[in-house]
Design a protein around this motif. Structure first.
Motif, PDB file in Angstrom:
ATOM      1  N   PRO A 226       0.656  -1.150  -0.011  1.00  0.00           N
ATOM      2  CA  PRO A 226      -0.098  -0.562  -0.098  1.00  0.00           C
ATOM      3  C   PRO A 226       1.010   1.312  -0.157  1.00  0.00           C
ATOM      4  O   PRO A 226       1.882   1.149   0.433  1.00  0.00           O
ATOM      5  N   PRO A 227       0.307   2.398  -0.476  1.00  0.00           N
ATOM      6  CA  PRO A 227       0.897   3.750  -0.725  1.00  0.00           C
ATOM      7  C   PRO A 227       1.350   3.889   0.974  1.00  0.00           C
ATOM      8  O   PRO A 227       0.597   3.562   1.994  1.00  0.00           O
ATOM      9  N   THR A 228       2.498   4.684   1.060  1.00  0.00           N
ATOM     10  CA  THR A 228       2.508   4.547   2.498  1.00  0.00           C
ATOM     11  C   THR A 228       2.152   5.942   3.652  1.00  0.00           C
ATOM     12  O   THR A 228       1.653   7.193   2.670  1.00  0.00           O
ATOM     13  N   ASN A 229       1.350   6.414   4.684  1.00  0.00           N
ATOM     14  CA  ASN A 229       1.264   7.227   5.483  1.00  0.00           C
ATOM     15  C   ASN A 229       2.008   7.502   6.539  1.00  0.00           C
ATOM     16  O   ASN A 229       2.160   6.543   7.527  1.00  0.00           O
TER      17      ASN A 229
ATOM     18  N   PRO B 238       1.221   0.381   7.863  1.00  0.00           N
ATOM     19  CA  PRO B 238       0.002  -0.582   7.359  1.00  0.00           C
ATOM     20  C   PRO B 238       0.445  -1.900   7.907  1.00  0.00           C
ATOM     21  O   PRO B 238      -1.174  -2.520   7.711  1.00  0.00           O
ATOM     22  N   TRP B 239       1.295  -2.330   7.767  1.00  0.00           N
ATOM     23  CA  TRP B 239       2.100  -3.233   8.169  1.00  0.00           C
ATOM     24  C   TRP B 239       2.976  -3.864   9.517  1.00  0.00           C
ATOM     25  O   TRP B 239       3.743  -2.778   9.400  1.00  0.00           O
ATOM     26  N   PRO B 240       2.804  -4.128  10.376  1.00  0.00           N
ATOM     27  CA  PRO B 240       3.151  -4.566  11.720  1.00  0.00           C
ATOM     28  C   PRO B 240       4.852  -4.867  11.309  1.00  0.00           C
ATOM     29  O   PRO B 240       6.378  -4.231  12.102  1.00  0.00           O
ATOM     30  N   ASN B 241       5.243  -5.508  10.817  1.00  0.00           N
ATOM     31  CA  ASN B 241       6.651  -5.830  10.427  1.00  0.00           C
ATOM     32  C   ASN B 241       7.001  -5.584   8.852  1.00  0.00           C
ATOM     33  O   ASN B 241       6.311  -4.149   8.652  1.00  0.00           O
ATOM     34  N   ALA B 242       8.516  -5.223   8.068  1.00  0.00           N
ATOM     35  CA  ALA B 242       9.030  -5.028   7.451  1.00  0.00           C
ATOM     36  C   ALA B 242       7.882  -5.211   6.186  1.00  0.00           C
ATOM     37  O   ALA B 242       7.657  -6.184   5.686  1.00  0.00           O
ATOM     38  N   ILE B 243       7.841  -4.256   5.091  1.00  0.00           N
ATOM     39  CA  ILE B 243       7.538  -4.530   3.717  1.00  0.00           C
ATOM     40  C   ILE B 243       8.474  -4.746   2.699  1.00  0.00           C
ATOM     41  O   ILE B 243       9.519  -4.455   2.810  1.00  0.00           O
ATOM     42  N   PRO B 244       8.264  -5.852   1.797  1.00  0.00           N
ATOM     43  CA  PRO B 244       6.732  -7.075   1.272  1.00  0.00           C
ATOM     44  C   PRO B 244       6.352  -7.562   3.311  1.00  0.00           C
ATOM     45  O   PRO B 244       7.618  -8.155   3.858  1.00  0.00           O
ATOM     46  N   ASN B 245       5.495  -7.580   4.036  1.00  0.00           N
ATOM     47  CA  ASN B 245       5.184  -8.506   4.716  1.00  0.00           C
ATOM     48  C   ASN B 245       4.199  -9.831   3.937  1.00  0.00           C
ATOM     49  O   ASN B 245       2.971  -9.594   4.065  1.00  0.00           O
ATOM     50  N   VAL B 246       5.037 -11.018   3.682  1.00  0.00           N
ATOM     51  CA  VAL B 246       3.952 -11.869   3.319  1.00  0.00           C
ATOM     52  C   VAL B 246       3.325 -12.751   4.066  1.00  0.00           C
ATOM     53  O   VAL B 246       1.509 -13.216   3.808  1.00  0.00           O
ATOM     54  N   GLN B 247       3.831 -13.553   5.351  1.00  0.00           N
ATOM     55  CA  GLN B 247       2.632 -13.730   5.875  1.00  0.00           C
ATOM     56  C   GLN B 247       1.930 -13.028   6.850  1.00  0.00           C
ATOM     57  O   GLN B 247       0.660 -13.706   6.663  1.00  0.00           O
ATOM     58  N   GLN B 248       1.758 -11.776   7.672  1.00  0.00           N
ATOM     59  CA  GLN B 248      -0.031 -10.944   7.190  1.00  0.00           C
ATOM     60  C   GLN B 248      -0.987 -10.863   6.448  1.00  0.00           C
ATOM     61  O   GLN B 248      -1.841 -10.806   6.307  1.00  0.00           O
ATOM     62  N   TYR B 249       0.020 -11.011   5.279  1.00  0.00           N
ATOM     63  CA  TYR B 249      -1.344 -10.044   3.880  1.00  0.00           C
ATOM     64  C   TYR B 249      -1.414 -11.632   3.507  1.00  0.00           C
ATOM     65  O   TYR B 249      -2.940 -11.533   3.425  1.00  0.00           O
ATOM     66  N   SER B 250      -0.874 -13.139   4.059  1.00  0.00           N
ATOM     67  CA  SER B 250      -1.210 -14.467   3.639  1.00  0.00           C
ATOM     68  C   SER B 250      -2.461 -14.482   4.937  1.00  0.00           C
ATOM     69  O   SER B 250      -3.744 -15.510   4.359  1.00  0.00           O
TER      70      SER B 250
END
Length: 333
Positions: free
Chosen positions: A58-61, A66-78
């Protein structure tokens, strides 16, 4: 569906610090005008499945990641994707078993990404209310014009996909601006789920419209109980039963509201769904005293029957402070 972009305004133009945001008046629980739900029911019960879409990149704010860990966060997304692939159908089938309708807290982009889930909800006569466009696009920093675009997009997208005019709002990822409540009231929304101050509906202090603060709950939200508190499924079930029992008891004096906010990637995991069913079975066993409703139905009943009474009682108690959200009456800051 229109795309919207982040503002550069993030911390510019905020109003001076205040002791209280003035979103509603302090209104003691005891002695309020008695609420009676349809059929003389004591408790209005609604379930809010959050049907969400999290963007992988996602775009940054600058105010929130957006995710608790570094992007890309494959685990949280899945993990979130499990809800849209497996969990929602499992949860829908369980609610079907008890003839319960959902009031869907919807990231409206899901209408484009997974229209089959929307169709499943329509077949069941579920309500939709807005939870923003994506759960990874936050309201922080938006101008009123940009936030209005988000609302326009939400209204049009759901009307096109489901033929419903959305009346409720839960800000995306619970992120707000100082204009959010005024904007949704101006756009003829009936209720907000973003405040957690009460077990009964309450009028909110907006510049226009009649906007209700709807009891939603962080305390029995499965995100809090599972992801934050780390409760096991049986403890969550016990918590739901005790929460319900207390509100039903108090509903003998004046009608209360219980909401169970759910996320299928959590509650519909195989090891959690059956303990959750125990809670539903317990609640549904009290059907003589419970109004099984949607958020929109509860808000409309309150506005039609108790809005004026509530404001009159607040005024009579001498606790009406005036002003609107983030704009206290002169001399009351």
């Amino acid at each position: 569906m229109q795309m919207w972009w982040m503002s550069k305004r993030f911390m510019i133009g905020l109003r001076p610090m205040q002791a209280d945001p003035n979103l509603y008046d302090y209104w003691p629980y005891a002695g309020r005008p008695k609420i009676e739900w349809p059929g003389g029911k004591k408790l209005a019960f609604w379930i809010a499945p959050n049907i969400e879409f999290y963007e992988f990149m996602p775009p940054t704010n600058p105010q929130r990641q957006p995710w608790p860990n570094a992007i890309p966060n494959v685990q949280q997304y899945s993990q979130r994707d499990f809800g849209n692939r497996v969990g929602h159908l499992r949860l829908m089938e369980l609610l079907d078993k008890y003839n319960l309708r959902g009031s869907v807290s919807l990231n409206v982009a899901l209408c484009d990404h997974h229209p089959e889930i929307i169709e499943d909800c329509i077949k069941r006569d579920w309500e939709f209310f807005s939870h923003g466009i994506y759960n990874t696009r936050y309201s922080y920093g938006l101008t009123p014009e940009q936030e209005q675009q988000v609302l326009n997009d939400s209204i049009r997208t759901v009307e096109k996909a489901a033929g419903q005019r959305i009346r409720g709002y839960l800000a995306p990822a619970l992120t707000h601006t100082e204009d959010t409540l005024d904007l949704i009231a101006e756009n003829d929304f009936w209720y907000s789920c973003d405040l957690f101050q009460d077990d009964q509906p309450q009028p909110l202090k907006t510049k226009t419209g009649k906007l209700v603060s709807m009891p939603y709950s962080l305390e029995v939200n499965d995100v809090i109980t599972y992801s934050v508190m780390g409760f096991d499924p049986q403890r969550y079930t016990d918590m739901l039963k005790r929460h319900f029992d207390q509100l039903l008891l108090e509903g003998e004096r004046s009608g209360t509201v219980m909401c169970i906010p759910l996320h299928a990637y959590l509650v519909a995991q195989p090891h959690r769904i059956r303990p959750f069913e125990e809670a539903l079975k317990h609640i549904c066993a009290h059907s003589d005293d419970v109004w099984f409703a949607t958020g929109k139905e509860i808000a409309k009943h309150f506005i039609d029957n108790y809005w004026d009474q509530s404001l009159a009682d607040i005024k009579a108690r001498g606790v009406m402070t005036g002003g609107t959200g983030f704009n206290p009456a002169h001399g009351s800051a």
